[in-house]
Design a protein around this motif. Structure first.
Motif, PDB file in Angstrom:
ATOM      1  N   GLU A   8       5.778   2.831  -2.074  1.00  0.00           N
ATOM      2  CA  GLU A   8       6.138   1.462  -2.427  1.00  0.00           C
ATOM      3  C   GLU A   8       5.393   0.458  -1.555  1.00  0.00           C
ATOM      4  O   GLU A   8       5.249   0.639  -0.338  1.00  0.00           O
ATOM      5  CB  GLU A   8       7.648   1.262  -2.269  1.00  0.00           C
ATOM      6  CG  GLU A   8       8.133  -0.120  -2.671  1.00  0.00           C
ATOM      7  CD  GLU A   8       9.622  -0.278  -2.456  1.00  0.00           C
ATOM      8  OE1 GLU A   8      10.162  -1.354  -2.816  1.00  0.00           O
ATOM      9  OE2 GLU A   8      10.248   0.658  -1.925  1.00  0.00           O
ATOM     10  N   LEU A  54       5.175  -3.835  -0.772  1.00  0.00           N
ATOM     11  CA  LEU A  54       5.935  -5.062  -0.924  1.00  0.00           C
ATOM     12  C   LEU A  54       5.259  -6.168  -0.129  1.00  0.00           C
ATOM     13  O   LEU A  54       4.899  -5.977   1.035  1.00  0.00           O
ATOM     14  CB  LEU A  54       7.379  -4.861  -0.427  1.00  0.00           C
ATOM     15  CG  LEU A  54       8.320  -6.060  -0.511  1.00  0.00           C
ATOM     16  CD1 LEU A  54       8.551  -6.474  -1.959  1.00  0.00           C
ATOM     17  CD2 LEU A  54       9.647  -5.752   0.186  1.00  0.00           C
ATOM     18  N   GLU A 108       9.309 -12.874  -2.377  1.00  0.00           N
ATOM     19  CA  GLU A 108       8.538 -11.671  -2.695  1.00  0.00           C
ATOM     20  C   GLU A 108       7.471 -11.970  -3.748  1.00  0.00           C
ATOM     21  O   GLU A 108       7.689 -12.734  -4.694  1.00  0.00           O
ATOM     22  CB  GLU A 108       9.478 -10.577  -3.213  1.00  0.00           C
ATOM     23  CG  GLU A 108       8.765  -9.283  -3.570  1.00  0.00           C
ATOM     24  CD  GLU A 108       9.724  -8.218  -4.079  1.00  0.00           C
ATOM     25  OE1 GLU A 108       9.250  -7.192  -4.611  1.00  0.00           O
ATOM     26  OE2 GLU A 108      10.963  -8.437  -3.952  1.00  0.00           O
ATOM     27  N   PHE A 153       5.206  -9.856  -6.391  1.00  0.00           N
ATOM     28  CA  PHE A 153       5.180  -8.542  -7.023  1.00  0.00           C
ATOM     29  C   PHE A 153       3.778  -7.938  -6.951  1.00  0.00           C
ATOM     30  O   PHE A 153       2.776  -8.609  -7.229  1.00  0.00           O
ATOM     31  CB  PHE A 153       5.620  -8.652  -8.477  1.00  0.00           C
ATOM     32  CG  PHE A 153       5.555  -7.365  -9.236  1.00  0.00           C
ATOM     33  CD1 PHE A 153       6.409  -6.320  -8.936  1.00  0.00           C
ATOM     34  CD2 PHE A 153       4.615  -7.190 -10.254  1.00  0.00           C
ATOM     35  CE1 PHE A 153       6.358  -5.129  -9.635  1.00  0.00           C
ATOM     36  CE2 PHE A 153       4.555  -6.013 -10.951  1.00  0.00           C
ATOM     37  CZ  PHE A 153       5.430  -4.977 -10.644  1.00  0.00           C
ATOM     38  N   LYS A 190       1.456  -5.675  -8.730  1.00  0.00           N
ATOM     39  CA  LYS A 190       1.376  -5.129 -10.083  1.00  0.00           C
ATOM     40  C   LYS A 190       0.477  -3.908 -10.191  1.00  0.00           C
ATOM     41  O   LYS A 190       0.588  -3.154 -11.157  1.00  0.00           O
ATOM     42  CB  LYS A 190       0.892  -6.207 -11.050  1.00  0.00           C
ATOM     43  CG  LYS A 190      -0.498  -6.747 -10.751  1.00  0.00           C
ATOM     44  CD  LYS A 190      -0.886  -7.831 -11.745  1.00  0.00           C
ATOM     45  CE  LYS A 190      -2.290  -8.365 -11.486  1.00  0.00           C
ATOM     46  NZ  LYS A 190      -2.677  -9.420 -12.464  1.00  0.00           N
TER      47      LYS A 190
END
Length: 425
Positions: free
Chosen positions: A239, A241, A249, A251, A253
């Motif tokens: 993950e 972030l 936040e 995103f 993609k």
């Protein structure tokens, strides 16, 4: 224009018609009897007759003065008429009379056109150097264009954008797989958990010799919607972030690996130039093993661009940042890093050692080690701690080295007048 006539000033523009009538009425031949008319009117602007030799005449075409074909006749009326006598053979001649005034106008116009042509043509035909340069990293393909039969085939380059200019030196071995320095890191928070079966009673199954890690990069953004990091191809990235300095936040993609040792993050929105952001990346990889008599020691040697094999980072020597290091290791082993340990917490079979923040330094200076080796410890006169870790069977040989480090450190601090900047050696 003024001239004297019979001793009196005469305006030529107004007097020419009167004088012309006077010559016609009073003289037989204007050429001989009216020299003033011949000099200023007939001679400069006389019409010349263009004619050809008749069918019965062998005389070639020639130019004859108009005065040869002009006769003046006097009438009883107050108005004199000058007529041009044309022979019957010349009446139907296809050659018309040339008019010098019109020819003069045409000649002057052609002169101006020639001057304009000579002034303009050299400028338009001069080949000037082109200073514009094509994008250095775009792929240039060639397309063959077939021209008409009078021209040869020409190859015209066609610019395409199949390569991203961010990867300018990505394949250059002399640049160590460089990436553009769009974002400048300020702090790395590195957390590593090492699954090391350091003795026969410890076994983690399929996780043996695995490192699970997490890195949080605090960086100042240069803008754009992409973040590029060095990351070894063997690292399995989880993950990702991204947050701005207000905790919002962004995103992620897409996570790309189009090039070896490069992690390419595509964001859903652009970052603001000059704003601080954090990037969290989870990763996992295998530890390269070198077994020695059943003893396992985890250690790093990252010169000059191998920090990317431990955690994703901008692995460039001139980019310096601080490091906060946390190492989770099996209980019974000892973890060391660049700075003094700040705390040690034991939970079950795991020990978490937290280290103090480093001063700004290059990524290749990052260091850690996990082992069950014993150590010898000494302190200098200024309280700088030095330890020597070694195999238990070689503690006696390490005693001399341990006793030498502190006096040597004191000598160099006094000789150079510069104190050692860290708390341990």
């Amino acid at each position: 224009m003024r001239q004297k006539f019979d001793g009196r000033p005469l305006d030529i523009k107004n007097a020419v018609p009167t004088y012309f009538e006077y010559c016609i009425h009073s003289m037989e031949t204007p050429d001989s009897a009216c020299p003033l008319l011949h000099e200023f009117v007939i001679a400069p602007f006389a019409l010349e007759e263009c004619r050809r030799g008749g069918a019965s005449s062998s005389e070639p075409a020639r130019m004859r003065p108009f005065s040869d074909a002009v006769t003046a006749s006097r009438t009883t009326t107050t108005t004199a008429v000058a007529t041009t006598v044309v022979s019957s053979s010349e009446e139907h001649s296809p050659c018309c009379s040339a008019r010098p005034l019109a020819i003069g106008v045409v000649a002057v116009s052609m002169s101006f056109a020639l001057i304009y042509f000579l002034m303009i043509v050299p400028l338009t035909t001069t080949i000037l150097p082109v200073t514009s340069s094509p994008p250095p990293l775009d792929t240039v393909s060639h397309t063959t264009v077939t021209l008409p039969s009078t021209a040869s085939t020409t190859v015209i380059p066609e610019i395409t954008t199949t390569e991203d200019p961010l990867y300018k030196y990505i394949d250059d071995k002399h640049h160590r797989l460089q990436i553009p320095l769009i974002h400048i890191p300020q702090l790395y928070e590195v957390k590593l958990k090492l699954f090391v079966p350091w003795n026969p009673s410890v076994n983690y199954g399929t996780d043996n010799f695995i490192v699970e890690g997490h890195v949080r990069v605090h960086f100042t953004s240069g803008g754009g919607s992409r973040v590029l990091l060095h990351s070894d191809s063997e690292q399995h990235v989880g993950e990702c972030l991204v947050k701005d300095e207000f905790g919002r936040e962004i995103f992620v993609k897409h996570v790309g690996r189009g090039f070896p040792q490069v992690l390419d993050l595509h964001l859903a929105a652009d970052m603001i130039h000059g704003m601080n952001y954090t990037l969290d990346v989870a990763f996992r990889r295998h530890i390269r093993r070198e077994s020695a008599a059943g003893l396992y020691v985890v250690a790093t040697h990252l010169q000059i661009s191998e920090a990317r094999t431990v955690f994703p980072c901008i692995d460039v020597p001139e980019v310096k940042a601080q490091f906060d290091t946390i190492i989770i290791h099996p209980t019974g082993t000892t973890a060391i890093a660049n700075m003094m340990d700040n705390s040690t917490v034991v939970e079950g079979g795991w020990t978490t050692t937290t280290f103090r923040r480093t001063p700004p330094m290059s990524t290749y200076l990052f260091a850690l080690s996990v082992s069950d080796y014993p150590y010898l410890e000494r302190y200098s006169s200024r309280g700088v701690r030095s330890r020597v870790y070694c195999d238990p069977s070689k503690l006696d040989s390490a005693q001399l080295l341990t006793d030498t480090i502190s006096p040597v450190l004191d000598f160099y601090e006094d000789y150079f007048g510069i104190p050692y900047p860290l708390e341990k050696l």
